[in-house]
Motif scaffolding. Structure first.
Motif, short mmCIF file in Angstrom:
data_model
loop_
_atom_site.label_atom_id
_atom_site.label_comp_id
_atom_site.label_asym_id
_atom_site.label_seq_id
_atom_site.Cartn_x
_atom_site.Cartn_y
_atom_site.Cartn_z
N PRO A 362 14.24 9.71 -49.20
CA PRO A 362 13.31 8.90 -49.99
C PRO A 362 13.52 7.41 -49.76
O PRO A 362 14.59 6.97 -49.33
N ILE A 363 12.49 6.63 -50.07
CA ILE A 363 12.55 5.18 -49.96
C ILE A 363 12.56 4.59 -51.37
O ILE A 363 11.64 4.83 -52.17
N ASN A 364 13.60 3.82 -51.69
CA ASN A 364 13.73 3.16 -52.98
C ASN A 364 13.37 1.69 -52.81
O ASN A 364 13.92 1.02 -51.93
N LEU A 365 12.48 1.18 -53.66
CA LEU A 365 12.01 -0.18 -53.43
C LEU A 365 11.73 -0.93 -54.72
O LEU A 365 11.57 -0.34 -55.80
N CYS A 366 11.69 -2.26 -54.61
CA CYS A 366 11.34 -3.14 -55.72
C CYS A 366 10.78 -4.43 -55.13
O CYS A 366 10.71 -4.59 -53.91
N ASP A 367 10.39 -5.36 -56.03
CA ASP A 367 9.88 -6.64 -55.54
C ASP A 367 10.83 -7.77 -55.89
O ASP A 367 11.95 -7.55 -56.38
N SER A 368 10.40 -8.99 -55.66
CA SER A 368 11.27 -10.16 -55.85
C SER A 368 11.61 -10.42 -57.31
O SER A 368 12.64 -11.03 -57.61
N GLN A 369 10.73 -10.01 -58.22
CA GLN A 369 11.04 -10.18 -59.65
C GLN A 369 12.30 -9.41 -60.03
O GLN A 369 13.11 -9.88 -60.84
N LYS A 390 13.97 -6.29 -46.01
CA LYS A 390 13.10 -7.25 -46.69
C LYS A 390 11.75 -7.30 -45.98
O LYS A 390 11.70 -7.42 -44.75
N PHE A 391 10.65 -7.20 -46.74
CA PHE A 391 9.31 -7.13 -46.16
C PHE A 391 8.38 -8.13 -46.85
O PHE A 391 8.42 -8.29 -48.07
N ASN A 392 7.50 -8.75 -46.06
CA ASN A 392 6.58 -9.74 -46.62
C ASN A 392 5.38 -9.10 -47.31
O ASN A 392 4.77 -9.71 -48.19
N THR A 393 5.04 -7.87 -46.90
CA THR A 393 3.89 -7.18 -47.50
C THR A 393 4.22 -5.72 -47.71
O THR A 393 5.13 -5.16 -47.08
N LEU A 394 3.43 -5.07 -48.56
CA LEU A 394 3.58 -3.63 -48.78
C LEU A 394 3.20 -2.85 -47.52
O LEU A 394 3.80 -1.81 -47.21
N GLU A 395 2.20 -3.35 -46.80
CA GLU A 395 1.78 -2.69 -45.56
C GLU A 395 2.92 -2.68 -44.55
O GLU A 395 3.18 -1.67 -43.88
N GLU A 396 3.60 -3.80 -44.44
CA GLU A 396 4.73 -3.91 -43.51
C GLU A 396 5.83 -2.93 -43.89
O GLU A 396 6.42 -2.27 -43.03
N ALA A 442 5.77 -10.62 -53.64
CA ALA A 442 6.47 -10.58 -52.36
C ALA A 442 7.60 -11.63 -52.34
O ALA A 442 7.54 -12.62 -53.08
N PRO A 443 8.62 -11.43 -51.49
CA PRO A 443 8.80 -10.28 -50.61
C PRO A 443 9.26 -9.03 -51.37
O PRO A 443 9.71 -9.11 -52.50
N PHE A 444 9.18 -7.89 -50.65
CA PHE A 444 9.58 -6.60 -51.21
C PHE A 444 10.85 -6.13 -50.53
O PHE A 444 11.12 -6.48 -49.37
N TYR A 445 11.63 -5.34 -51.23
CA TYR A 445 12.94 -4.89 -50.74
C TYR A 445 13.01 -3.36 -50.81
O TYR A 445 12.59 -2.77 -51.82
N ALA A 446 13.53 -2.74 -49.75
CA ALA A 446 13.55 -1.27 -49.72
C ALA A 446 14.79 -0.76 -49.00
O ALA A 446 15.37 -1.44 -48.14
#
Length: 515
Positions: A362-369, A390-396, A442-446
């Motif tokens: 599984p992929i665990n993720l959150c955002d900058s907040q 670290k990703f700049n967009t959800l698509e990325e 953004a950015p998003f972290y996973a």
């Protein structure tokens, strides 16, 4: 049966080829069949001997030293603290001061009910009641000797309300190190590392009066258990005029004994524990009549990462950020599959179902907040190690993990709407725990996620005075106490996060008070 799954084997069923000495359920070799030693000539004499240097051992040691007892603490590893010094430093205290300040309603009954729910109702309730009554006092004990905590509470999965303190340094070292510093400065104490417990010494009446040990011991993690061969060291006999206290921890790294309890656990099954988390002391206690309690219940921690060994540097990101403020997604579908704040067993079971036989982590993720709410150590080391991305967009993010982009984006949109509405109709995640944080900045972290062996629920039966109970007399074994993960019954089938520190410290204190 504990929380384990056939998928973790990845097809490996040929577990361990056992010799004749390995056929017993609780014995490790022929030496374990021998009677406890009697009539031993002692090399050194103490009032109290403590086996283990983690939370339980240190709490007991300080209490004994406060009473003026000559106290020896032994540790088989080269460093102190065991799992305690590397754990997440989250400490459950029901009805605590921060709760009252924030207007959070809690009670001992609610705390016990939460623990019983996670433990599937097989917890020994009198032990939980003891924790509830003494937890605040235990917390004050750590403050007295230098522990420091953040001025906000953590809401751990499976708890009805936030009731968990986080150490200021973000790990158990924030408790272990100041308490050990205090212990070593107290009169009449001694700490011996690389000193391994080998056996109990009993008198003719069946009382524990000392131990056999080896100094200058060198632990070898390549073996299935630290009891399978000598591994060197100088034999010593230590007398205990008042008591021996066991604080030796669990056996998640004992590749033989854990597989006896559940044959689906292969030698390659990873664990968050330090290498010395083995069953030798536990088995010797069984050998003198101690009652085994729920030994086959073994917990997986659902927040580990498959891209590093052990607890690693990534676990605290999942504990503090992705599960609370973000989501966990099946990369094949781009969809959520569980309540990210359920108790550990429920989450681990769901994660194993996603992982399956083809290692679909599984992929665990959150955002900058979410990241803004973390201690630096909870994410910077993981970023540097490359396991947290670290990703700049959800698509990325979706493209990196080969997820269906549109399905994933819909998952995020749906989840954000649940947070805003205050209700998760899909999986029942308690949205009141996420502080209104959505996956939107953004950015998003996973990070990839997987459960790893984390805590052995079972062990020795103790009473509320931390005395070890004998299987034939049903009475305390004279001169023998225990606390922490070497004991069983407190947590039942599965432990709630942050209750381990409460358990270890509280019953360690109680042992020291009652010796």
């Amino acid at each position: 049966m504990g929380s384990v799954h056939p998928e973790i084997n990845h097809g490996r069923r040929d577990l361990i080829k056992l010799g004749a000495a390995g056929m017993g359920v609780v014995l490790l070799g022929e030496q374990a069949l021998a009677e406890p030693k009697k009539g031993v000539k002692f090399d050194e004499e103490y009032d109290v001997i403590i086996v283990g240097s983690g939370f339980a051992g240190i709490a007991c040691g300080i209490k004994c030293a406060e009473k003026g007892y000559k106290t020896l603490m032994i540790e088989k590893m080269g460093r102190i603290g065991g799992n305690s010094v590397i754990n997440g430093g989250i400490f459950c205290v029901p009805q605590n001061d921060l709760q009252k300040k924030a207007g959070i309603k809690d009670s001992n009954e609610l705390f016990i009910a939460d623990c019983m729910k996670a433990g599937l109702g097989i917890n020994h309730k009198e032990l939980l009641e003891t924790l509830a009554k003494r937890a605040h006092e235990t917390y004050q004990f750590t403050l007295k000797y230098g522990a420091k905590y953040l001025d906000s509470l953590v809401h751990e999965g499976g708890h009805s309300v936030p009731r968990t303190y986080q150490t200021a340094v973000g790990s158990g070292a924030g408790i272990v190190l100041p308490l050990m510093e205090r212990f070593e400065k107290m009169a009449g104490v001694a700490l011996k590392t690389r000193t391994k417990f080998d056996d109990f010494v009993m008198d003719d009446a069946g009382r524990v009066i000392g131990i056999l040990a080896r100094e200058d011991y060198r632990f070898d993690s390549k073996l299935f258990s630290d009891d399978l061969e000598n591994q060197g060291g100088t034999p010593k006999a230590f007398k205990a005029t008042k008591a021996v206290m066991l604080a030796s921890g669990g056996f998640c790294q004992d590749k033989y004994y854990r597989a006896v309890q559940d044959p689906r656990l292969t030698p390659s099954t990873d664990s968050t524990n330090h290498p010395g988390a083995t069953a030798g002391v536990l088995l010797k206690a069984f050998g003198i009549g101690a009652v085994p309690v729920q030994v086959s219940w073994i917990q997986f921690g659902p927040w580990a990462c498959p891209d590093e060994k052990g607890f690693g540097v990534g676990s605290m990101f999942n504990v503090n950020a992705s599960f609370r403020y973000g989501i966990s997604v099946d990369p094949k579908t781009g969809k959520r599959y569980m309540n990210e704040l359920a108790d550990r067993k429920i989450r681990a079971d769901h994660m194993f179902a996603v992982i399956g036989k083809d290692e679909n982590y599984p992929i665990n993720l959150c955002d900058s907040q979410a990241i803004e709410r973390l201690l630096p150590d909870h994410y910077e080391k993981a970023l540097k190690a490359g396991i947290l991305k670290k990703f700049n967009t959800l698509e990325e993010l979706a493209q990196h993990y080969k997820m269906p982009v549109e399905a994933f984006k819909k998952t995020v949109t749906d989840y954000n709407s649940y947070v805003k509405a205050g209700k998760d109709p899909e999986f029942g995640k308690p949205t009141n725990m996420v502080d209104g944080i959505t996956l939107s900045k953004a950015p998003f972290y996973a990070m990839r996620g997987t459960p790893k062996l984390h805590h052995t629920m079972g062990g020795l039966q103790i009473n509320t005075q931390a005395q070890v109970i004998h299987s034939k007399t049903h009475q305390p074994i004279p001169g023998l106490y225990a606390a922490g993960e070497v004991t069983g019954g407190v947590h039942g089938a599965s432990r709630l996060g942050s209750v381990a520190i409460t358990d270890c410290l509280t019953f360690g204190m109680i042992a020291g008070e009652n010796i």
